[in-house]
Scaffold this active site. Structure first.
Site, PDB file in Angstrom:
ATOM      1  N   GLY A  11       0.812  -1.216   0.000  1.00 15.65           N
ATOM      2  CA  GLY A  11       0.000   0.000   0.000  1.00 15.65           C
ATOM      3  C   GLY A  11       0.843   1.262   0.000  1.00 15.65           C
ATOM      4  O   GLY A  11       0.475   2.278  -0.600  1.00 15.65           O
TER       5      GLY A  11
ATOM      6  N   ASP B 258      -6.922  -0.430   6.626  1.00 14.05           N
ATOM      7  CA  ASP B 258      -7.322  -1.609   7.410  1.00 14.05           C
ATOM      8  C   ASP B 258      -6.071  -2.465   7.592  1.00 14.05           C
ATOM      9  O   ASP B 258      -5.954  -3.555   7.053  1.00 14.05           O
ATOM     10  CB  ASP B 258      -8.414  -2.340   6.613  1.00 14.05           C
ATOM     11  CG  ASP B 258      -8.964  -3.554   7.339  1.00 14.05           C
ATOM     12  OD1 ASP B 258      -8.516  -3.837   8.462  1.00 14.05           O
ATOM     13  OD2 ASP B 258      -9.831  -4.228   6.755  1.00 14.05           O
TER      14      ASP B 258
END
Lengths: 284, 284
Positions: free
Chosen positions: B138, B155
């Site tokens: 990410g 998350d």
């Protein structure tokens, strides 16, 4: 050597705390009392194998069982604490100069004695001149009291063993009778998360609703209790726990607390859907 | 025979869950992945020894990481989920018909594969036509994105191992850049209770404050996470998480949820004093 205290929260889940040593272990007329020292939680009190309090997180329980009612009631002068022999709830109450009388009814005098000896953090105000200790069953004490208190705090153990009578319909009805016309009762209300605890919580709510016109529940985080998700009951003859509360009056007292504040007070009454449903299921 | 899964929450406290059997155990490029079946919690996923989710309480985490931002943002069409390979956050997002695109960036493809195979409760919407999965870090993905998303949900796992980069200042800055002018970022924000977790929580808050003009924190009860007291971060370019929110618009959607409701949403931003102080200490 490693020494671990383990409490089973259900048959299938347990919390374990590493302890340095056992400070005290004794058996009173009512229960076994153990005191441990631990690195993570400081001193710990265990009754009949169930963790009652730790020095690290007792402030959450004691602040939240005390200050919500104290903020809502406009003029509380006389408060009854049932259970709470460790003194933590009394300690919080003594922070209010305008309280004139605090009666503590604890079934087990040895809990008070052991707390005075080993739990100074909670017991330090038990000798405040406003405090009177009665060593008897709260269920019996409350039967002979009428129109006497502004606030009753039911600081009980779980609904089995010595604390069982403090979850009965008769008891809640007598608390109603013992309160003034604008009185408030707050009680230790178990947890909604594990099935057995949730059933106890529902039973308590159902019975309180039978006696009090206003019966609400609020939630807190207590890391050392089963699931960490704990509830208190707020039962009242007149005052709503959030609507119409004079927050400024409480703020002006300038109390320095570690957990409670008025925004949190209001927020704590907003419950998850599944808890709301558990409560609604027993309201009628 | 009894089989217990134990997670140390600190060196001195642990949570143990009785498991029926181990359903899967494997080692991906990034981490060890274990799946257990248990009576109390249903199916459980563990990454590198840390409990990620259980069927019994994952609804709390996934509802609360998703619906707060979805209620605040007036018109979210494109959402990015970073981490969340189990699919629980995506499942919650797919409940909104008006979301047009959900991108999921998960570093570990095997987490998605294992979830699709063993965690139907969370993974069931990963093949929704609006969902695109990217299997990459990410931290790298977000560097090349500009002005693209309405909401980003981080998350992540804990701030060590594969999830470490998702707690850096660079990462939060790039999330800011990847959001539209009225974008919102929500992140898994650790716990305030145990010292090590609280430090991680403070570091994350400090870094988020450096990038976003509005940076708030909200709390939930997650019984299987350390202390049960868990936080999410709400970082925003424009919208306050509570003030000015059009609650009725969200209520009219008629979503049936087990945890989230708008009163709870507002209440969750009211934090205990000690948590407020931890946060204030790193705001400047």
């Amino acid at each position: 050597m490693e020494l671990w205290y383990t409490e089973k929260h259900t048959d299938n889940v347990s919390l374990s705390i590493k302890v340095d040593k056992q400070i005290y272990s004794g058996k009173s007329e009512f229960q076994r009392i153990d005191i441990f020292d631990s690195k993570e939680f400081g001193r710990i009190m265990v009754l009949d194998g169930y963790l009652m309090l730790t020095e690290k997180d007792e402030f959450i329980y004691h602040e939240m069982i005390t200050h919500v009612a104290m903020c809502v009631h406009p003029n509380p002068k006389k408060v009854l604490v049932i259970g709470g022999g460790d003194g933590g709830t009394v300690r919080e109450l003594t922070k209010y100069d305008f309280i004139e009388k605090i009666d503590l009814v604890e079934i087990d005098e040895e809990v008070v004695d052991v707390s005075k000896k080993y739990l100074h953090t909670t017991a330090l105000k038990l000798d405040d001149p406003r405090v009177t200790c009665y060593y008897e069953d709260g269920l019996k004490f409350i039967r002979r009291v009428n129109d006497e208190y502004d606030i009753i705090i039911v600081d009980s153990t779980d609904p089995f063993g010595p604390g069982e009578g403090l979850f009965t319909r008769e008891f809640y009805g007598n608390c109603y009778k013992a309160l003034h016309d604008d009185g408030i009762m707050v009680n230790q209300h178990e947890s909604p998360f594990y099935e057995g605890d949730a059933e106890a919580m529902q039973r308590a709510h159902k019975r309180i609703c039978m006696s009090f016109p206003i019966s609400k529940v609020y939630q807190v985080h207590i890391p050392t209790y089963p699931s960490g998700h704990w509830l208190f009951g707020f039962a009242s003859k007149k005052y709503h726990p959030v609507k119409g509360v004079n927050w400024d009056r409480w703020k002006k007292l300038g109390l320095k607390l570690k957990y409670y504040n008025t925004a949190l007070h209001a927020g704590a009454f907003a419950l998850p859907n599944y808890v709301e449903e558990l409560l609604r299921d027993v309201e009628s």
